[in-house]
Write an enzyme that holds these catalytic residues in place. Structure first.
Site, PDB file in Angstrom:
ATOM      1  N   GLY A 157       0.802  -1.222   0.000  1.00  0.00           N
ATOM      2  CA  GLY A 157       0.000   0.000   0.000  1.00  0.00           C
ATOM      3  C   GLY A 157       0.831   1.266   0.000  1.00  0.00           C
ATOM      4  O   GLY A 157       0.449   2.272  -0.599  1.00  0.00           O
ATOM      5  N   CYS A 307      -2.381  -5.565  11.032  1.00  0.00           N
ATOM      6  CA  CYS A 307      -3.123  -4.734  10.088  1.00  0.00           C
ATOM      7  C   CYS A 307      -4.303  -5.490   9.495  1.00  0.00           C
ATOM      8  O   CYS A 307      -5.345  -4.907   9.209  1.00  0.00           O
ATOM      9  CB  CYS A 307      -2.214  -4.255   8.973  1.00  0.00           C
ATOM     10  SG  CYS A 307      -0.860  -3.263   9.571  1.00  0.00           S
ATOM     11  N   CYS A 367      22.289   4.914  17.161  1.00  0.00           N
ATOM     12  CA  CYS A 367      22.883   5.986  16.352  1.00  0.00           C
ATOM     13  C   CYS A 367      24.167   6.536  16.961  1.00  0.00           C
ATOM     14  O   CYS A 367      24.897   7.277  16.304  1.00  0.00           O
ATOM     15  CB  CYS A 367      21.876   7.087  16.053  1.00  0.00           C
ATOM     16  SG  CYS A 367      21.167   7.916  17.463  1.00  0.00           S
TER      17      CYS A 367
HETATM   18 ZN   LIG Z   1      19.190   6.886  17.928  1.00  0.00          ZN
END
Ligand SMILES: [Zn+2]
Length: 387
Positions: A157, A307, A367
């Site tokens: 989708g 879903c 990160c």
């Molecule tokens: Zn992060």
């Protein structure tokens, strides 16, 4: 008035300079040189340092490339069209416009440096005409799109509208990875497919559809499921990864691999009448978050809504996918303000679009890790749901 008299009169109002003088002025950075010949004329080369604006667009586009206080040098093939054009620009309020005597012919005869400009084939110029008209895109931007490589994970989708619009926009290499086949229940929102595609591999049907729309780009169909073993090899060499997935397992895998490989992750998700869009590219700016800054761990499977059970209004992934495609094109062109450090939250029932700031987590171990000490890809067990 004869043609000769006309040009003699122009020469009294427009200064002409020799090619060597023009090269000196451009090298010093005190003047801007414009090649005003037609597209087909510059195929064989232009003066080094010249910017191409076809004569027909000069008056319309000059303000995007020069200020009235600039010294402007116009060059055509032989120095006649540039005289007329220079006179025209003077009338428009550019007092310091000169014409290159003898044009590009004289430039070549003087053995001055030339270069081969990159241009689009005439077929591409027609196809992307509406892009080329806009200074934010123009030839330069269209060539950037042509040189871009984008991978879409999930041909459902979200992947459908993203792929259709990126192919239409001229993204030069567009890959899709998915291992599903087209089912009847997909057609409520996956606008890539028709009933003829039922039971066929989604990526193969997508390849046919996209290539049928734009034969000037390369479409790559990868009929596989992304996993911790193949993700780095598959992502290698792409400028942007589009997350159009339908399950947390793959979503976290994409997020982690993008952070580790320093590839921007264009993220979209939908739930019933709601959607979220963002871009995660923590390495481009240390203060913008990665996906894990926002959602450190996947929800337990019993809380992850399926879903296929929760449902989704078919048009909502269309809206979210179009926004993802918009962010992707902007990112590739380097224009506007990307959704970095923000998430756009959409509610179709209330028809609200809220752009919310999100912050990097200083403790985030994803990160803040280097590629060497990056945590292993976590295989999250979550029932895949057909978005
Ligand atoms: Zn992060």
């Amino acid at each position: 008035m004869s043609t000769n008299d006309f040009f003699k009169k122009l020469q009294t109002s427009v200064k002409e300079i020799a090619p060597t003088t023009a090269l000196e002025l451009v090298s010093e950075g005190t003047s801007k040189l414009f090649d005003i010949r037609e597209d087909r004329e510059i195929e064989s080369g232009t003066a080094q340092g010249a910017k191409h604006i076809a004569r027909a667009f000069l008056e319309l586009q000059i303000s995007q490339h020069a200020q009235p206080e600039d010294t402007i040098i116009l060059m055509c093939a032989s120095g006649k069209r540039s005289l007329i054009a220079a006179h025209q620009l003077q009338e428009m309020g550019y007092p310091d416009v000169v014409s290159l005597a003898g044009g590009f012919d004289a430039w070549k005869a003087s053995d001055l440096p030339s270069c081969q400009p990159r241009i689009l084939a005439s077929r591409e110029q027609s196809r992307y005409a509406r892009h080329l008209l806009m200074p934010e895109v123009s030839l330069e931007g269209q060539l950037k799109l042509k040189d871009s490589r984008v991978l879409i994970v999930g041909a459902g989708g979200l992947g459908s509208p993203v792929a259709l619009y990126l192919a239409a926009a001229g993204v030069g290499t567009l890959a899709m990875i998915d291992d599903d086949k087209v089912e009847l229940s997909n057609l409520q929102r996956q606008v890539m497919y028709t009933e003829d595609d039922l039971d066929n591999a989604k990526v193969q049907a997508s390849l046919n559809r996209l290539q049928g729309m734009n034969a000037d780009i390369e479409i790559i169909a990868i009929e596989k499921r992304l996993n911790g073993d193949n993700v780095e090899e598959i992502f290698d060499g792409y400028d942007v990864i589009i997350d159009g997935t339908d399950n947390f397992n793959t979503r976290y895998l994409i997020a982690d691999a993008c952070t580790k490989l320093k590839i921007p992750n264009i993220h979209g998700s939908v739930y019933r009448f709601e959607g979220l869009v963002s871009i995660f590219a923590p390495d481009t700016n240390p203060s913008t978050p990665c996906y894990r800054c926002l959602y450190p761990e996947p929800p337990p499977p019993e809380l992850a809504p399926s879903c296929s059970e929760a449902g989704v209004l078919g048009v909502v992934p269309g809206v979210v996918g179009c926004l993802m495609a918009t962010e992707t094109v902007k990112w590739l062109l380097g224009i506007g303000e990307p959704l970095l450090g923000h998430v756009l939250s959409i509610n179709a029932l209330r028809m609200t679009f809220k752009k919310l700031p999100i912050e990097a987590n200083l403790e985030c171990r994803w990160c803040k890790s280097t590629a060497e000490d990056f945590p292993d890809y976590v295989e999250v067990q979550s029932a895949a749901c057909a978005l």
